[in-house]
Every structure is written in C-alpha cells, then in structure tokens.
Design an enzyme around this catalytic site. Structure first.
Site, short mmCIF file in Angstrom:
data_model
loop_
_atom_site.label_atom_id
_atom_site.label_comp_id
_atom_site.label_asym_id
_atom_site.label_seq_id
_atom_site.Cartn_x
_atom_site.Cartn_y
_atom_site.Cartn_z
N CYS A 1 31.51 -28.26 -14.58
CA CYS A 1 30.85 -28.43 -15.88
C CYS A 1 29.55 -29.20 -15.75
O CYS A 1 29.54 -30.32 -15.25
CB CYS A 1 31.78 -29.16 -16.84
N THR B 1 33.44 -32.29 -22.76
CA THR B 1 32.69 -32.90 -21.66
C THR B 1 31.61 -33.80 -22.26
O THR B 1 31.06 -33.50 -23.32
CB THR B 1 32.00 -31.81 -20.81
N ASP C 1 24.81 -30.94 -11.55
CA ASP C 1 23.41 -31.35 -11.40
C ASP C 1 22.58 -30.12 -11.06
O ASP C 1 22.92 -29.37 -10.14
CB ASP C 1 23.29 -32.42 -10.31
N GLU D 1 34.90 -37.02 -8.31
CA GLU D 1 33.59 -37.57 -8.68
C GLU D 1 33.05 -38.37 -7.50
O GLU D 1 33.78 -39.10 -6.86
CB GLU D 1 33.76 -38.44 -9.93
N ILE D 2 31.76 -38.23 -7.25
CA ILE D 2 31.18 -38.87 -6.07
C ILE D 2 30.72 -40.31 -6.34
O ILE D 2 30.73 -41.14 -5.44
CB ILE D 2 30.02 -38.00 -5.50
N ASN E 1 33.29 -36.37 -2.19
CA ASN E 1 32.15 -35.46 -2.18
C ASN E 1 32.72 -34.06 -2.07
O ASN E 1 33.18 -33.65 -1.00
CB ASN E 1 31.23 -35.77 -1.00
N THR E 2 32.69 -33.33 -3.19
CA THR E 2 33.38 -32.03 -3.19
C THR E 2 32.62 -30.98 -2.37
O THR E 2 33.13 -29.87 -2.19
CB THR E 2 33.55 -31.50 -4.64
#
Ligand code: SAM
Length: 244
Positions: free
Chosen positions: A140, A218, A143, A85-86, A120-121
């Site tokens: 999932c 989720t 954005d 998660e960013i 940051n993936t």
C-alpha cells in the site's frame, strides 16, 4: 541499516512466539528433542523456536504506522496478519499500538492475531515465509522513487515479484494501491509481465471488501483522501505453477 536486522536462516527457525504469544503451543520438553540426546541435539535445543498453532497468512509490506493492520485484525480474527516495516521507530510505534489495543480489548481478545516485524522486505522474504505460505500480500502506497535511477529501489520489480510469487500460494492475491499514476502503471506492467500472476478483473476487485479497507484505513489512504487525490488500485492473482 541492514546490519542490525536479524533474519532466521530458514522459516522453521523463525520464532513467532513473541509476536503472537496467544498462539504458542505448549510442548513438553521431551517432545522437542526426540531420540537419544547426542551432543548435537543439545547444541541445537536452544535454537528450536517455540511453536505457534497457526502460520502467518497475510503480510502488509511497508506497513508504516499500521492503520491497515489494526483494521484487518478484527476482520479476520482466525488469521495471523503481519506488518513488515523497515524504519525502527515506526516499527516500535506499531508494536506499542498493538500492545495498547490488546489491553484495551482484553475481553474481546482482539488484535492477538496482529504482529509487526522490522525487516527490509527487499531482502530475505523467503527466510521468513515458506513457499506458498501466504494467501494475501498488501503493498500500500509504496515509496514512489520517482527518478529513473532510483527505480531499482521500488518494492515491485521482476525479481521481487518472483519472491512474492514464491511465498504466495496459488490463488493468493497481491493487493496494490498508490496515488502516483506512474507507479501504478509500473506495478501493473511488472505483475502482468510476470508468468506467476494475472490481474484480477475490476468487477471482482471492487467486490472484495478488503479493497475498501485498504483505500480507507491506511494512513496514506487517509492523507490522499484529505488532499482529494486519486487512489489507483490493482490486484494480482498468483497462478498455479505449470506442470513440468
Ligand atoms: N503502507 C503504509 C500506508 O499505506 O499508510 C505506509 C506507506 S509509506 C509511503 C511506505 C512505507 O514503506 C514506509 O513506512 C517505509 O519505511 C516502508 N518501506 C520502504 N521500503 C521498505 C522495505 N524495503 N522494507 C520494509 N519497509 C519498507
């Protein structure tokens, strides 16, 4: 911003011990520094991370508040599951959530296999995972970045799909879900066009119990449910690399 993000230069140098303390392997010091102790060995010693007995196999990209993660943990107790998660505060929230669950379920020893990492993936995924390390990747409700000029920020793209293909083993599966029809189309197009992936047939998709978990556990899935929205699911299997 990315400036504060720390990436290991190579997956071997990633220290997973703080995320999965129950899996740390007790290694005698001598074993960590074999051979004569040259100055370079000594210099390297502090960089050698503590080893853990398993590798992360399941990744939830953009895990948000961690609903899927904490559902997957008890469902696959022998597998290490990682959320990426960013957002700083969101990552912290998930970290605290996992800590609290571990205390709550002390006797059952649940949630020891679940961890979260701020990253940051869109960058450096292969710094965390070896080639073929992962068996499942969840994407999932990413954005949507609706505007065409923002499409390059989508976390599914030709380039990023090559990174997913690199870290995923042949036979591994990417799970996607979104309530945005246009984004669903985009993800299907980009994965189907990629030589390393094929779409999983719908019948097989619906027989996979994790698909329902993704639909219902989720946070976004719950929100869409409340708003009586549509959820579009697509799964993609990592193909074997062609023999050269
Ligand atoms: N997957 C969760 C769910 O279904 O409830 C959260 C969905 S939310 C709409 C998208 C999440 O992806 C946000 O938490 C956002 O911060 C995160 N995100 C967006 N871009 C990212 C990136 N490049 N690397 C890691 N996380 C990212």
């Amino acid at each position: 911003s990315d400036h504060q993000l720390i990436y290991p230069p190579h997956p071997d140098q990633m220290d997973w011990s703080s995320l999965y303390p129950d899996y740390v392997v007790d290694e005698p010091q001598e074993q960590q520094t074999p051979g004569p102790e040259t100055p370079s060995d000594l210099d390297l010693a502090p960089l050698r991370p503590k080893r853990i007995s398993k590798e992360v196999e399941v990744a939830d990209i953009g895990c948000g508040f961690g609903g899927l993660l904490v559902a997957l943990g008890p469902l696959m107790p022998d597998t290490l599951v990682l959320g990426l998660e960013i957002r700083v505060q969101v990552t912290q929230f998930v970290e605290d959530r996992i800590k609290a669950l571990r205390v709550q379920d002390q006797e059952a020893k649940l949630y020891r296999n679940v961890g979260v990492l701020r990253a940051n993936t869109m960058k450096f995924l292969p710094n965390f995972f070896r080639k073929g390390q992962l068996s499942k990747i969840f994407i999932c409700f990413p954005d949507p970045h609706f505007k065409a000029r923002k499409h390059k920020q989508r976390i599914v793209s030709t380039t990023l799909n090559s990174e997913y293909a690199y870290v995923l083993r042949p036979g591994g599966v990417v799970y996607t879900i979104t309530d945005v029809p246009d984004l669903h189309e985009w993800m299907v197009q980009h994965f189907e066009a990629h030589p390393s992936f094929e779409r999983v047939p719908e019948e097989e998709q619906e027989a996979d119990t994790l698909v329902n978990v993704m639909r219902t556990e989720t946070e976004e899935g719950k929100k869409v449910e409340r708003n009586k929205g549509q959820k579009h699911v697509a799964l993609f299997r990592r193909l074997e690399d062609p023999a050269w």
